[in-house]
Design a protein around this motif. Structure first.
Motif, PDB file in Angstrom:
ATOM      1  N   PHE A  14      -5.235  15.260 -22.304  1.00  0.00           N
ATOM      2  CA  PHE A  14      -6.337  14.667 -23.049  1.00  0.00           C
ATOM      3  C   PHE A  14      -5.838  13.608 -24.020  1.00  0.00           C
ATOM      4  N   LYS A  15      -4.745  13.893 -24.705  1.00  0.00           N
ATOM      5  CA  LYS A  15      -4.224  12.933 -25.679  1.00  0.00           C
ATOM      6  C   LYS A  15      -3.730  11.660 -25.001  1.00  0.00           C
ATOM      7  N   VAL A  16      -3.053  11.802 -23.864  1.00  0.00           N
ATOM      8  CA  VAL A  16      -2.567  10.619 -23.153  1.00  0.00           C
ATOM      9  C   VAL A  16      -3.728   9.801 -22.619  1.00  0.00           C
ATOM     10  N   LEU A  17      -4.725  10.483 -22.025  1.00  0.00           N
ATOM     11  CA  LEU A  17      -5.892   9.768 -21.508  1.00  0.00           C
ATOM     12  C   LEU A  17      -6.684   9.121 -22.643  1.00  0.00           C
ATOM     13  N   LEU A  18      -6.757   9.800 -23.781  1.00  0.00           N
ATOM     14  CA  LEU A  18      -7.440   9.219 -24.931  1.00  0.00           C
ATOM     15  C   LEU A  18      -6.718   7.960 -25.410  1.00  0.00           C
ATOM     16  N   ALA A  19      -5.374   8.027 -25.461  1.00  0.00           N
ATOM     17  CA  ALA A  19      -4.612   6.846 -25.852  1.00  0.00           C
ATOM     18  C   ALA A  19      -4.802   5.716 -24.840  1.00  0.00           C
ATOM     19  N   TYR A  20      -4.882   6.089 -23.545  1.00  0.00           N
ATOM     20  CA  TYR A  20      -5.104   5.076 -22.513  1.00  0.00           C
ATOM     21  C   TYR A  20      -6.468   4.420 -22.677  1.00  0.00           C
ATOM     22  N   VAL A  21      -7.501   5.221 -22.859  1.00  0.00           N
ATOM     23  CA  VAL A  21      -8.852   4.668 -23.036  1.00  0.00           C
ATOM     24  C   VAL A  21      -8.920   3.802 -24.290  1.00  0.00           C
ATOM     25  N   ALA A  22      -8.285   4.258 -25.376  1.00  0.00           N
ATOM     26  CA  ALA A  22      -8.275   3.468 -26.603  1.00  0.00           C
ATOM     27  C   ALA A  22      -7.555   2.138 -26.392  1.00  0.00           C
ATOM     28  N   GLY A  23      -6.423   2.178 -25.671  1.00  0.00           N
ATOM     29  CA  GLY A  23      -5.695   0.930 -25.386  1.00  0.00           C
ATOM     30  C   GLY A  23      -6.501  -0.023 -24.532  1.00  0.00           C
ATOM     31  N   VAL A  24      -7.167   0.530 -23.502  1.00  0.00           N
ATOM     32  CA  VAL A  24      -8.011  -0.317 -22.644  1.00  0.00           C
ATOM     33  C   VAL A  24      -9.155  -0.911 -23.456  1.00  0.00           C
ATOM     34  N   GLY A 188      -7.402   4.306 -14.704  1.00  0.00           N
ATOM     35  CA  GLY A 188      -7.703   5.595 -15.316  1.00  0.00           C
ATOM     36  C   GLY A 188      -7.534   6.738 -14.321  1.00  0.00           C
ATOM     37  N   ALA A 189      -8.038   6.530 -13.081  1.00  0.00           N
ATOM     38  CA  ALA A 189      -7.869   7.561 -12.054  1.00  0.00           C
ATOM     39  C   ALA A 189      -6.397   7.771 -11.726  1.00  0.00           C
ATOM     40  N   CYS A 190      -5.656   6.652 -11.643  1.00  0.00           N
ATOM     41  CA  CYS A 190      -4.211   6.774 -11.387  1.00  0.00           C
ATOM     42  C   CYS A 190      -3.528   7.544 -12.508  1.00  0.00           C
ATOM     43  N   ALA A 191      -3.903   7.238 -13.761  1.00  0.00           N
ATOM     44  CA  ALA A 191      -3.309   7.946 -14.904  1.00  0.00           C
ATOM     45  C   ALA A 191      -3.661   9.421 -14.867  1.00  0.00           C
ATOM     46  N   TYR A 192      -4.904   9.733 -14.490  1.00  0.00           N
ATOM     47  CA  TYR A 192      -5.341  11.131 -14.453  1.00  0.00           C
ATOM     48  C   TYR A 192      -4.552  11.929 -13.409  1.00  0.00           C
ATOM     49  N   PHE A 193      -4.453  11.392 -12.195  1.00  0.00           N
ATOM     50  CA  PHE A 193      -3.739  12.116 -11.151  1.00  0.00           C
ATOM     51  C   PHE A 193      -2.241  12.132 -11.407  1.00  0.00           C
ATOM     52  N   TYR A 197      -0.073  15.498 -11.722  1.00  0.00           N
ATOM     53  CA  TYR A 197       1.151  15.734 -10.945  1.00  0.00           C
ATOM     54  C   TYR A 197       2.347  15.974 -11.851  1.00  0.00           C
ATOM     55  N   ALA A 198       2.423  15.204 -12.954  1.00  0.00           N
ATOM     56  CA  ALA A 198       3.564  15.338 -13.859  1.00  0.00           C
ATOM     57  C   ALA A 198       3.543  16.655 -14.629  1.00  0.00           C
ATOM     58  N   LEU A 199       2.327  17.136 -14.959  1.00  0.00           N
ATOM     59  CA  LEU A 199       2.221  18.362 -15.750  1.00  0.00           C
ATOM     60  C   LEU A 199       2.100  19.619 -14.895  1.00  0.00           C
ATOM     61  N   LYS A 200       2.022  19.466 -13.582  1.00  0.00           N
ATOM     62  CA  LYS A 200       1.935  20.633 -12.709  1.00  0.00           C
ATOM     63  C   LYS A 200       3.124  21.572 -12.877  1.00  0.00           C
ATOM     64  N   PRO A 201       4.377  21.059 -12.941  1.00  0.00           N
ATOM     65  CA  PRO A 201       5.499  21.979 -13.179  1.00  0.00           C
ATOM     66  C   PRO A 201       5.376  22.739 -14.486  1.00  0.00           C
ATOM     67  N   LEU A 202       4.796  22.125 -15.525  1.00  0.00           N
ATOM     68  CA  LEU A 202       4.629  22.824 -16.795  1.00  0.00           C
ATOM     69  C   LEU A 202       3.650  23.974 -16.655  1.00  0.00           C
ATOM     70  N   ARG A 203       2.562  23.746 -15.913  1.00  0.00           N
ATOM     71  CA  ARG A 203       1.603  24.827 -15.703  1.00  0.00           C
ATOM     72  C   ARG A 203       2.235  25.971 -14.909  1.00  0.00           C
ATOM     73  N   GLU A 204       3.044  25.619 -13.905  1.00  0.00           N
ATOM     74  CA  GLU A 204       3.699  26.655 -13.113  1.00  0.00           C
ATOM     75  C   GLU A 204       4.688  27.442 -13.958  1.00  0.00           C
ATOM     76  N   VAL A 205       5.432  26.736 -14.816  1.00  0.00           N
ATOM     77  CA  VAL A 205       6.380  27.421 -15.690  1.00  0.00           C
ATOM     78  C   VAL A 205       5.644  28.321 -16.677  1.00  0.00           C
ATOM     79  N   SER A 206       4.508  27.843 -17.198  1.00  0.00           N
ATOM     80  CA  SER A 206       3.729  28.650 -18.134  1.00  0.00           C
ATOM     81  C   SER A 206       3.211  29.921 -17.459  1.00  0.00           C
TER      82      SER A 206
END
Length: 469
Positions: A14-24, A188-193, A197-206
């Motif tokens: 959410f924070k990264v997407l929020l920063a992206y939307v704010a930058g756009v 935005g869609a590219c950033a979301y996916f 993909y980047a945070l999937k390993p974190l969810r698996e580790v959690s």
């Protein structure tokens, strides 16, 4: 340990997407403000630059005859040379030699009459007024066979503004809007996916970390697939697990060793007391030794049930084990004048995946606890179905506030007939956890009821993963 749920405001995605939307949004705002500023300012620099670029473009299309004199422009690429004929009042060009003599022009001399009589080489970008109109002009040199010619191009301010405000700026605005939409949705869609993909390993580790329990302290988190920024944290967590596992093993080994070493001295003490002359002191000492022996046995059993490698899972008929536990405790029930009533156990044919010995211990402890709290002349009822087993007494029960402590080590109810070690229900809970079962207690009004059930998804038997524990 339950998996910790985070709020959406604490989410990295959410924070990264929020920063992206704010930058756009900021980029779009700056582009729009810049475009508005250019439209409203009517900058001379912008208009002069456009005229100079057009002049050099025309200079590259200038055509010459065999004698090397300018004859016109190459219009094979549709360069809109016709505009000089149709808009002769607003736009014009002329070609000069080095002495400022006009050799080719799209208009009469009156169009250029306000221009100062100076060498064309000194006239780069300039302006002049003709019939009250401001004209923007520029000069571009053209070399041909060693001779330098000078092309001068002029256009009125009002024509430039018409082209900019009526045609160029609307298209530019549409382009800004289109660019903004592409930037917002496509990227935005590219950033979301990408984040997913980047945070999937974190969810698996959690999820792996949340699944670790005292019975799986040997498990470690995989740090190979997590982002490099998080790998040190995973490694530190694994190191903490190693220290925790070592401490837990030492504690369990000490508990088992101490309980085992105490059994022999207690047996010798009991033998010596039994040789004493019968009296109240002898009976009191025997009761104390019996109580200590029971505690030692319970501690040893607790240490054994806490180790997953002590279990051997197989298909077990729960009804048969219930009958065996009831038969084993029948003399205790008769002595306490409490009846044991079994319902449904003979009809329970669907087996559960369990360690038969551990299941017997669990049921024996539940029945023994119920007999100890049941008043004389009452019953202890065991109801067994395909997906649940319930043990209930008609005693005084416990207060609602005490229910969360009922499986705590060394906790004892206030209405027991003996002086138990307070470990029987703890052992039951350990066995239930090792099997993946749920063991809960609730007030039955009157009395207390214990309900044992396997996982809902695997009812009435456990999954095969228990077999490999």
């Amino acid at each position: 340990m339950p998996f910790v749920k985070t709020t959406w405001r604490n989410s990295i995605s959410f924070k990264v997407l929020l920063a992206y939307v704010a930058g756009v949004g900021l980029s779009i705002l700056l582009i729009a403000l810049g475009a508005v500023a250019l439209i409203t300012s009517r900058s001379d620099i912008l208009l002069t630059t456009d005229v100079a670029e057009r002049t050099h473009e025309l200079a590259g299309k200038l055509m010459f005859d065999v004698a090397g004199h300018p004859t016109g422009f190459d219009d094979s690429e549709g360069d809109r040379v016709w505009t000089f004929k149709s808009l002769g009042v607003e736009i014009g060009y002329r070609v000069l030699d080095s002495q400022a003599n006009v050799v080719l022009a799209s208009t009469d001399e009156a169009f250029w009459s306000p221009v100062a009589k100076s060498p064309p080489s000194d006239q780069g970008r300039f302006k002049f007024e003709r019939e009250g109109m401001l004209m923007y002009a520029a000069t571009a040199p053209v070399e041909r066979d060693g001779t330098i010619w000078y092309l001068q191009f002029a256009v009125s301010e009002r024509l430039m503004e018409l082209l900019h405000q009526g045609f160029a700026w609307p298209f530019m605005g549409a382009g800004i809007v289109l660019f903004s939409l592409v930037l917002l949705f496509v990227f935005g869609a590219c950033a979301y996916f990408t984040l997913g993909y980047a945070l999937k390993p974190l969810r698996e580790v959690s999820e792996s970390a949340a699944a670790i329990s005292p019975r799986s302290l040997h498990s470690r988190l995989d740090s190979k697939t997590v982002p490099s920024e998080v790998a040190p944290l995973v490694s530190s967590f694994n190191s903490a697990l190693e220290r925790l596992e070592q401490g837990y093993r030492v504690q369990q080994e000490f508990l088992a060793t101490a309980a085992h070493e105490l059994k022999t001295p207690l047996a010798l003490i009991r033998a010596q007391i039994e040789l004493m002359a019968p009296d109240k002191t002898r009976d009191s000492l025997l009761n104390d030794v019996e109580h200590m022996t029971r505690q030692v046995q319970q501690l040893l059993l607790l240490a054994e049930t806490s180790e997953a490698h002590n279990y051997s899972f197989a298909a077990v008929n729960v009804g048969e084990v219930v009958q065996q536990a009831a038969d084993y405790l029948q003399r205790m029930a008769d002595a306490a004048r409490v009846g044991i009533v079994l319902t449904g156990h003979t009809a329970t044919q669907t087996p559960w995946q369990a360690d038969r010995s551990a299941l017997f211990t669990l049921l024996k402890n539940l029945l023994e606890n119920a007999i100890q709290h049941a008043p004389e002349g009452t019953q202890v009822r065991v109801q067994c179905t395909a997906d649940k087993l319930t043990v209930r007494d008609w005693g005084s029960g416990v207060e609602q506030a005490q229910l969360p402590h009922i499986f705590t080590r060394f906790w004892r109810g206030a209405h027991r007939r003996d002086h138990g070690a307070g470990l029987g229900l703890t052992i039951c809970q350990e066995i239930a956890r090792a099997h993946g079962w749920t063991l809960v207690a609730h007030r039955a009004e009157p009395g207390l009821a214990f309900c044992l059930s396997p996982p809902v998804t695997d009812s009435p038997s456990m999954n095969s993963s228990q077999e490999s524990s």
